[in-house]
Design an enzyme around this catalytic site. Structure first.
Site, PDB file in Angstrom:
ATOM      1  N   SER A 241       2.459  -5.470 125.397  1.00  0.00           N
ATOM      2  CA  SER A 241       3.763  -5.890 125.910  1.00  0.00           C
ATOM      3  C   SER A 241       4.500  -4.691 126.524  1.00  0.00           C
ATOM      4  O   SER A 241       3.971  -4.041 127.424  1.00  0.00           O
ATOM      5  CB  SER A 241       4.562  -6.550 124.786  1.00  0.00           C
ATOM      6  OG  SER A 241       5.754  -7.103 125.275  1.00  0.00           O
ATOM      7  N   ASP A 352       1.928 -16.873 129.366  1.00  0.00           N
ATOM      8  CA  ASP A 352       2.845 -15.854 128.851  1.00  0.00           C
ATOM      9  C   ASP A 352       4.298 -16.313 129.005  1.00  0.00           C
ATOM     10  O   ASP A 352       4.755 -16.578 130.115  1.00  0.00           O
ATOM     11  CB  ASP A 352       2.623 -14.538 129.594  1.00  0.00           C
ATOM     12  CG  ASP A 352       3.206 -13.332 128.882  1.00  0.00           C
ATOM     13  OD1 ASP A 352       4.297 -13.466 128.313  1.00  0.00           O
ATOM     14  OD2 ASP A 352       2.571 -12.263 128.901  1.00  0.00           O
ATOM     15  N   HIS A 387       2.216 -14.870 124.965  1.00  0.00           N
ATOM     16  CA  HIS A 387       2.375 -13.427 125.116  1.00  0.00           C
ATOM     17  C   HIS A 387       1.644 -12.637 124.029  1.00  0.00           C
ATOM     18  O   HIS A 387       1.245 -11.493 124.245  1.00  0.00           O
ATOM     19  CB  HIS A 387       3.866 -13.093 125.081  1.00  0.00           C
ATOM     20  CG  HIS A 387       4.201 -11.687 125.432  1.00  0.00           C
ATOM     21  ND1 HIS A 387       3.952 -11.136 126.676  1.00  0.00           N
ATOM     22  CD2 HIS A 387       4.781 -10.692 124.702  1.00  0.00           C
ATOM     23  CE1 HIS A 387       4.359  -9.873 126.698  1.00  0.00           C
ATOM     24  NE2 HIS A 387       4.866  -9.586 125.509  1.00  0.00           N
TER      25      HIS A 387
END
Length: 427
Positions: A241, A352, A387
Site C-alpha cells: 500500500s 482495490d 486492497h
C-alpha cells in the site's frame, strides 16, 4: 472420536490438513475455530491481541463417520463450499479488544506464534477439541531492536547464518512496526535477514504521514550493510500500500536496492496527511529536507467517496485517485521507476477499494518498456481481491463478499509469487 492434524505446529503461511474420524455416521457436524492470542495483519490497528477470533463450519459426516475439511463442503456457518483452509481464513472478531497504541518500540511485543482451538460438536454436545499452533517466525529466528536517529526498526535474522540476502519491510499507511514485523518474521523464516521499519507513529519518527525523510531507508540500507548476517550486494525492499509507494521511490533513489516488491502500490507520490487524516499541503516524502513533487488532494475529489460510504456503506477511494493522477501535477509526481537498478515485482488488485493499484502498476510498466528497462520485472494482477493482498491464509474481516474463495486464492497466489520472486532474485 479423533481429530487428525497433519501439522499441529506450522508456519502461518502454510496449508494444513484437518480431518476427523469416529464421528456419528451421516450426521450434521459443526466444527469451530477460536483464538484469543491472534494478531491479524489485516485488522484495524486498534484490534489487539486478546480479541476473540471465531469461525464455524457445518458439515455432513460420511457413512463411515469421517470428515475431511479439504474434501468436504461446509453448507453453513462462516463459509460455504469446499476449501481446507476456509475455517481459518473466515475467522472474524467475536469479541474485540481494542488497545491503545504504544508510542515506544520497546513497548510493542514480538508475537512468535498464536493458537487456534478446534472443537467438534454433534447437536449440542462437544465431542472433542484440539489446539494447534501457527507460527509467525521459525524457532531459529531471533530479533534485535534498532533505535537510532532516522531508524526505528526491528531486525529479524538467523544469527547462525552469514551472507544472507536481506529485505527492508514497510507496512501501509499505519506506518508502524506491528504489521511490518509480521511480514518480516515470515521473510526471515524463509531465509532472508529482514528489517521491519517504522516510518512514522513511534517515538523517534514523524508524528504523521507527512514529509517522511527518505533518509530512513538510506539508514536502513547502511545498517544492513554492516551486519555479518547480510550479503551487502543483496538488499531488497518490500512495501504494501503506502509502503509500496515508498518502496518504489526508495528503489528509484538508492541503487543498492537490487530488488523491489510493491504490493498494491501507488506509482505516484501523493500529498501527505496530518495526524487527523487531513491533507497536509506537503509531500508524503522528503530527501535532504526537500519535498518530492506530489499530487495534492482537493476536498471535492473525495465527496463522492464520503457519500457512498455514509449512505450506501461502500468503500471506494479508487475512483477519485483515478481522476487526480491526470492533473497537471501528476507528471512531476510520477515515481521514476525506470531508475531502479534491479528487478521489480508489482502486485495489484482489480477490486482495490483504496486506490487503483492496477492502473498505477500498468502505467509503471509502460514507462519501464518505454525506457527499455534492463532488469527483470513482473506484474501480477489479481481479479477478485481488494486492497489487502498479504500473507496467505490470514483472515480479512473487511471483506464479507461471497467471493471469499476467490479472494483466498488470490491471497495465496500473491504470497507464493512474492516468495518465488525473492528466491529467483536471491539465486
Amino acid at each position: 472420536m479423533k481429530i487428525i492434524i497433519d501439522k499441529p505446529i506450522s508456519m502461518c503461511d502454510e496449508k494444513i490438513q484437518v480431518s476427523f474420524e469416529g464421528l456419528p455416521q451421516s450426521s450434521i457436524i459443526t466444527v469451530t475455530a477460536e483464538s484469543s492470542d491472534y494478531y491479524c495483519i489485516n485488522a484495524p490497528m486498534a484490534t489487539g491481541i486478546g480479541t476473540i477470533w471465531h469461525s464455524k463450519g457445518c458439515y455432513k459426516s460420511s457413512a463411515c463417520g469421517t470428515l475431511n475439511l479439504t474434501k468436504d463442503a461446509s453448507f453453513g456457518g462462516s463459509y460455504t463450499g469446499t476449501h481446507g483452509m476456509g475455517l481459518f481464513y473466515r475467522m472474524e472478531p467475536k469479541k474485540s479488544k481494542e488497545e491503545k497504541l504504544a508510542t515506544n518500540l520497546s513497548a510493542i511485543g514480538v508475537q512468535k506464534s498464536y493458537h487456534i482451538k478446534l472443537s467438534v460438536f454433534f447437536e449440542d454436545e462437544k465431542l472433542e477439541e484440539i489446539t494447534i499452533e501457527r507460527k509467525f517466525q521459525a524457532d531459529n529466528i531471533t530479533h534485535q531492536d534498532i533505535n537510532q536517529e532516522n531508524l526505528v526498526a526491528r531486525f529479524f535474522k538467523d544469527a547462525k547464518k552469514r551472507n544472507q540476502p536481506a529485505i527492508i519491510v514497510l507496512s501501509g499507511s499505519d506506518g508502524r512496526i506491528e504489521k511490518a514485523q509480521n511480514i518480516a518474521q515470515l521473510f526471515a523464516s524463509h531465509g532472508y535477514a529482514s528489517l521491519a521499519v517504522c516510518y512514522f507513529g513511534l517515538v523517534g519518527t514523524a508524528e504523521c504521514l507527512s514529509q517522511i525523510p527518505l533518509e530512513i531507508i538510506e539508514k536502513a540500507i547502511a545498517f544492513l550493510k554492516q551486519q555479518q548476517e547480510v550479503n551487502a550486494q543483496k538488499i531488497a525492499v518490500y512495501g504494501r500500500s503506502k509502503g509500496g509507494e515508498l518502496a518504489l521511490l526508495a528503489g528509484s533513489e538508492f541503487p543498492e536496492l537490487s530488488c523491489v516488491i510493491a504490493n498494491t502500490p501507488s506509482s505516484f507520490i501523493m500529498e501527505g496527511l496530518t495526524a487527523k487524516n487531513r491533507n497536509s499541503k506537503t509531500s508524503s516524502w522528503t530527501y535532504k529536507k526537500h519535498d518530492f513533487p506530489y499530487i495534492p488532494f482537493k476536498i471535492w475529489d473525495f465527496i463522492p467517496f464520503v457519500l457512498k460510504k455514509n449512505f450506501f456503506n461502500q468503500q471506494d477511494l479508487a475512483s477519485p485517485f483515478s481522476k487526480i493522477i491526470h492533473r497537471k501535477h501528476a507528471a512531476k509526481a510520477r515515481i521514476k521507476i525506470e531508475n531502479i537498478q534491479g528487478r521489480i515485482l508489482f502486485l495489484s488488485s482489480e477490486q482495490d477499494e483504496v486506490w487503483p493499484s492496477t492502473l498505477f502498476c500498468t502505467q509503471a510498466l509502460t514507462h519501464l518498456k518505454k525506457n527499455n528497462f534492463l532488469y527483470p520485472y513482473r506484474h501480477k494482477n489479481y481479479l477478485h481481491s481488494g486492497h489487502l493482498l498479504t500473507i496467505a491464509y490470514q483472515p480479512i474481516p473487511r471483506y464479507t463478499s461471497q467471493n471469499w474463495g476467490k479472494q483466498l486464492k488470490d491471497s495465496i497466489a500473491s504470497w507464493e509469487e512474492t516468495i518465488l520472486f525473492l528466491k529467483q532474485w536471491a539465486n
